[in-house]
Design a protein around this motif. Structure first.
Motif, PDB file in Angstrom:
ATOM      1  N   MET A  17      15.784  24.802  -7.276  1.00 58.90           N
ATOM      2  CA  MET A  17      16.388  23.886  -5.862  1.00 58.90           C
ATOM      3  C   MET A  17      17.093  22.737  -6.472  1.00 58.90           C
ATOM      4  N   GLY A  18      16.377  22.151  -7.260  1.00 59.83           N
ATOM      5  CA  GLY A  18      17.014  20.693  -7.779  1.00 59.83           C
ATOM      6  C   GLY A  18      18.454  20.696  -8.323  1.00 59.83           C
ATOM      7  N   SER A  48      10.720  22.130 -11.589  1.00 58.47           N
ATOM      8  CA  SER A  48      10.548  22.547 -10.315  1.00 58.47           C
ATOM      9  C   SER A  48       9.740  23.630 -10.112  1.00 58.47           C
ATOM     10  N   ALA A 120      12.768  16.892  -6.593  1.00 60.48           N
ATOM     11  CA  ALA A 120      12.565  18.398  -6.413  1.00 60.48           C
ATOM     12  C   ALA A 120      11.783  19.022  -7.521  1.00 60.48           C
ATOM     13  N   SER A 147      11.503  13.437  -0.903  1.00 60.78           N
ATOM     14  CA  SER A 147      10.712  14.589  -1.556  1.00 60.78           C
ATOM     15  C   SER A 147      11.461  15.758  -0.902  1.00 60.78           C
ATOM     16  N   ASN A 148      11.904  16.886  -1.819  1.00 59.26           N
ATOM     17  CA  ASN A 148      12.310  18.207  -1.069  1.00 59.26           C
ATOM     18  C   ASN A 148      11.355  19.153  -1.376  1.00 59.26           C
ATOM     19  N   THR A 149      10.187  18.809  -0.567  1.00 52.71           N
ATOM     20  CA  THR A 149       9.002  19.736  -0.493  1.00 52.71           C
ATOM     21  C   THR A 149       8.966  20.700   0.837  1.00 52.71           C
ATOM     22  N   HIS A 173      13.854  18.612   3.495  1.00 60.46           N
ATOM     23  CA  HIS A 173      13.607  19.950   2.983  1.00 60.46           C
ATOM     24  C   HIS A 173      14.890  20.678   3.131  1.00 60.46           C
TER      25      HIS A 173
END
Length: 826
Positions: A17-18, A48, A120, A147-149, A173
């Protein structure tokens, strides 16, 4: 008032994802630095969730912005891996070099330059908290940290941050793949300042081109909470009714108004390990008290089996499905092996699904067959689950429906479909099934479903807003300034947003086109034909648009409201004329189209084409003959007439020749051919830009044209561009002659075509078509450097078009395309 500006973004974690988030930032021209662990350090912090690209995928030194690149190996390989992914995360693969590389050992000071930091890394709370402690001293005092959780608690994550950073921290997200998926969920912690969310929503909407939904800080937020619960429920109902994966995908794809990949192909694309992780988040963070559907959240046996085999879906080339040669196989749990796939749903259910919503649901509920009962069960379960959890997971029903549209490819969210089918009638059917023990949970529907404002209004979406179960009232959409840029945002059933088909003041309208204005300053031309094909009536309407604008307005914007921009000339509309009058009749039609293109180019007011989706053949010609193009990032532009055995006939080849001459004029060289090669190749090979950025490289967009990230801002930008050009004293370009490559240029191209034909790379008919294209773009039988006019080259175009139209092999290609929608190779 200070405006939040994002001058640079840091992405922490170069995993699946990052790296793709960084790629999308490059696509929209936001400077980005991608961080990961130094190459020589034992990985105590993973890059990640998901595996890193394979070792050795790239060996070039990184560009860290202050230090050696030797320790950036993880990031370097991730960036090299981006170039190999399909569909491509990058608008242009070469732009991967624009991602600045960094590691946590050498380059932490780079964080001070970043206005937004997106974390990420892997979905492990302890790893994320450890990283936050490391980066905190280096963050700019104004930077937003997100935070991309996909489901961890934003509140718990915020607790590791210093007090001064907590107000600037939230969840963000992205859905995979970030370039193509429209949904982004924003999640606040109790300490998040409201202005931070407003600023981030503005940037994500306009800068990144996404649709933002704000979710409460609950496990898996909105889309994955509802979507994964729906997938688990679907798996349970598959077992209940004894259906196979291929039949279920046929039932739950386009027929049901969902993504064409259905349920299990979608799971394969997402990744079964990712799906298992999201399920695990539900299992670990919910229980029977917090979620009455908890008993349905066990990991399905079939998923366990596939994970044990290492079959994770598309990334491992095997999951619920596996492709062997040209054959598609499906997984069989009993044998733990793959068996032939391809079974389809019974046609009776396809017919049921075409009925009006209310009739459709009643027919499915009363169905005697397993497939009909299955469909009713999964729809009932979706209504039930969304209603029970609305108060806790989202502010309003709008957020749920938008999340399912944008994150799971549904044409309608669960509340929309429920409302369309008849609110109270459906509610009673669902409650009856709950009382009879047929549902997944015995939890009753909430009281607001049956009593109060919702049933009185006929549903959750109204002119006043959408229902908030927590606030017990209808809440209007957020009125952030960024949304003033969206004249006609995507609306939900029941909302009272304006519809472009009836908006503004109509100046002229017929079956083919509507000419109208929003502001009495610019004429908007909206094509109404199927796929916005260009028929003679459309051409006549465009001509009228120019006449009206030259008399009373500042410009023309060609914008048709939705995709595609145009798939080109309407071949079916031309065929009757060809059958009666032969090539001469078509020549007249083509000549008129050419005159319209020149009228657009030399109009006394600016003509701006607002492109979104496909702009093919005549659609491409319409764009390149406009004074300016404003294109959505996902615009696919090209001259594709070769696919039906023709050549561009409305000025496309003339444009290629003129553009080559104009580009050559800026060079010290005298040879036109190098400037002609790319345009000739694009037309002869029917190359289509796979993004607006790539279309610019092909020459169909110019550096002066604008690329817009958000589809709903396209009209706003195009209208303002037309007005700005007019205010700047716009004048049409002068009509002038330009040099062509001549017979010697054609001979050079033809020699290369002979080699391709003799080598078996192209057919004899392809050779013939390409030779005709070469003859037009080089100016025919004239000396190199001869000055010609656009009208002269357009005459050559028409002759080539007519010669091909009379050719039997071209006729085969046309009829094949019209009957099957697929190109014929002959």
């Amino acid at each position: 008032m200070n405006r939040f500006q994002v001058r640079k973004v840091a992405v922490l974690g170069a995993g699946v994802m990052g790296a793709q988030i960084a790629a999308h930032l490059v696509n929209v021209r936001v400077p980005v630095v991608l961080f990961d662990l130094p190459e020589n350090k034992a990985p105590t912090l993973p890059a990640s969730r998901g595996s890193l690209p394979p070792e050795g995928a790239g060996s070039a030194l990184g560009r860290p912005g202050g230090g050696t690149g030797a320790k950036n190996g993880i990031v370097t390989r991730a960036i090299e891996g981006l170039k190999k992914l399909k569909p491509s995360p990058l608008g242009v693969a070469d732009d991967a070099v624009l991602i600045q590389q960094a590691n946590y050992e050498e380059h932490m000071d780079v964080l001070k330059e970043c206005d937004l930091v997106i974390e990420a890394i892997a979905e492990r709370m302890d790893w994320k908290l450890d990283l936050y402690r490391k980066i905190a001293p280096f963050l700019a005092p104004h930077a937003i940290v997100a935070s991309n959780t996909s489901g961890l608690s934003i509140t718990k994550l915020s607790e590791a941050l210093p007090e001064e950073i907590k107000p600037r921290f939230c969840g963000i997200h992205f859905f995979n793949p970030p370039r193509y998926m429209y949904l982004v969920e924003l999640i606040n912690a109790p300490t998040t300042e409201p202005q931070i969310l407003d600023d981030l929503e503005t940037f994500v909407t306009s800068g990144l081109g996404k649709g933002v939904v704000r979710a409460h800080d609950t496990p898996n937020f909105i889309a994955n909470r509802v979507g994964i619960a729906g997938m688990l429920a679907t798996l349970k109902e598959v077992d209940n009714f004894g259906l196979t994966f291929d039949v279920v995908d046929d039932l739950t794809g386009k027929k049901l108004g969902r993504a064409s990949s259905g349920t299990f192909r979608t799971a394969d694309v997402v990744g079964l390990d990712t799906m298992a992780h999201v399920i695990e988040t539900l299992q670990n963070n919910l229980n029977e008290q917090s979620d009455p559907f908890y008993a349905s959240f066990g990991t399905p046996e079939v998923l366990k089996a596939l994970l044990e085999l290492g079959n994770l879906g598309q990334k491992t080339k095997a999951g619920f499905y596996k492709k062997v040669g040209r054959d598609v196989l499906r997984f069989d749990l009993a044998s733990k092996d793959y068996v032939p796939a391809g079974a389809k749903a019974d046609e009776v259910y396809a017919r049921m699904l075409k009925k009006p919503a209310g009739e459709r649901l009643k027919l499915l509920r009363n169905s005697e067959g397993a497939q009909g009962k299955f469909l009713w069960a999964i729809l009932r379960n979706s209504f039930h689950y969304a209603a029970v959890h609305l108060a806790t997971i989202a502010e309003t029903a709008r957020d749920v429906d938008q999340a399912m549209r944008w994150g799971f490819g549904m044409q309608q969210g669960p509340f929309e479909l429920w409302q369309e089918a008849g609110w109270l009638e459906v509610a009673k059917m669902v409650q009856e099934d709950i009382d009879a023990g047929k549902a997944l949970s015995r939890a009753p529907l909430p009281d607001w479903v049956f009593n109060g404002p919702v049933p009185e209004a006929g549903g959750v979406h109204t002119a006043a807003g959408s229902w908030s179960a927590s606030a017990q009232k209808f809440i209007a959409r957020r009125a952030l300034p960024v949304y003033a840029r969206q004249h006609f945002p995507e609306k939900l059933r029941g909302e009272s947003l304006p519809d472009f088909r009836a908006a503004g003041k109509t100046l002229h309208e017929d079956a083919a086109i509507r000419l109208w204005t929003l502001d009495d300053e610019v004429v908007i031309a909206s094509i109404k034909t199927k796929m916005h094909a260009i028929s003679p009536d459309v051409a006549e309407g465009l001509s009228l648009a120019v006449d009206l604008a030259e008399k009373d307005y500042q410009g023309v914007v060609i914008w048709s409201g939705d995709e595609p921009f145009s798939v080109g000339a309407d071949l079916q509309a031309m065929l009757p004329g060809f059958m009666v009058g032969g090539v001469a009749a078509i020549d007249e039609v083509e000549h008129e189209l050419q005159r319209i293109m020149l009228k657009l180019r030399y109009a006394n007011v600016p003509v701006v084409s607002a492109l979104r989706g496909m702009a093919l053949g005549g659609g491409c010609e319409l764009a390149v003959y406009s004074a300016r193009r404003v294109a959505h990032m996902e615009s696919y532009i090209g001259l594709v007439e070769v696919g039906v055995g023709l050549v561009p006939g409305a000025g496309g080849l003339t444009y290629i020749a003129r553009q080559a001459a104009e580009n050559a004029a800026t060079s010290t060289g005298k040879d036109l051919l190098p400037f002609l090669t790319e345009g000739f190749t694009a037309a002869a090979m029917a190359k289509v830009g796979t993004s607006a950025l790539e279309s610019r490289k092909l020459g169909y967009l110019l550096d002066s044209d604008l690329i817009v990230p958000n589809k709903d801002e396209l009209l706003f930008v195009a209208l303002n561009e037309a007005k700005a050009m007019a205010l700047a004293g716009y004048r049409a370009p002068p009509r002038r002659q330009f040099p062509v490559a001549g017979r010697s240029g054609k001979a050079t191209i033809q020699g290369q075509l002979v080699n391709m034909r003799d080598g078996g790379f192209i057919s004899q008919h392809d050779f013939y078509i390409a030779s005709l294209i070469a003859g037009v773009v080089t100016g025919g039988d004239v000396d190199a450097g001869t000055l010609v006019t656009e009208e002269y080259l357009m005459t050559l175009e028409r002759r080539a078009f007519g010669a091909l139209l009379a050719h039997p092999k071209t006729q085969e290609r046309i009829m094949g395309m019209l009957s099957t929608g697929k190109p014929v190779r002959n």
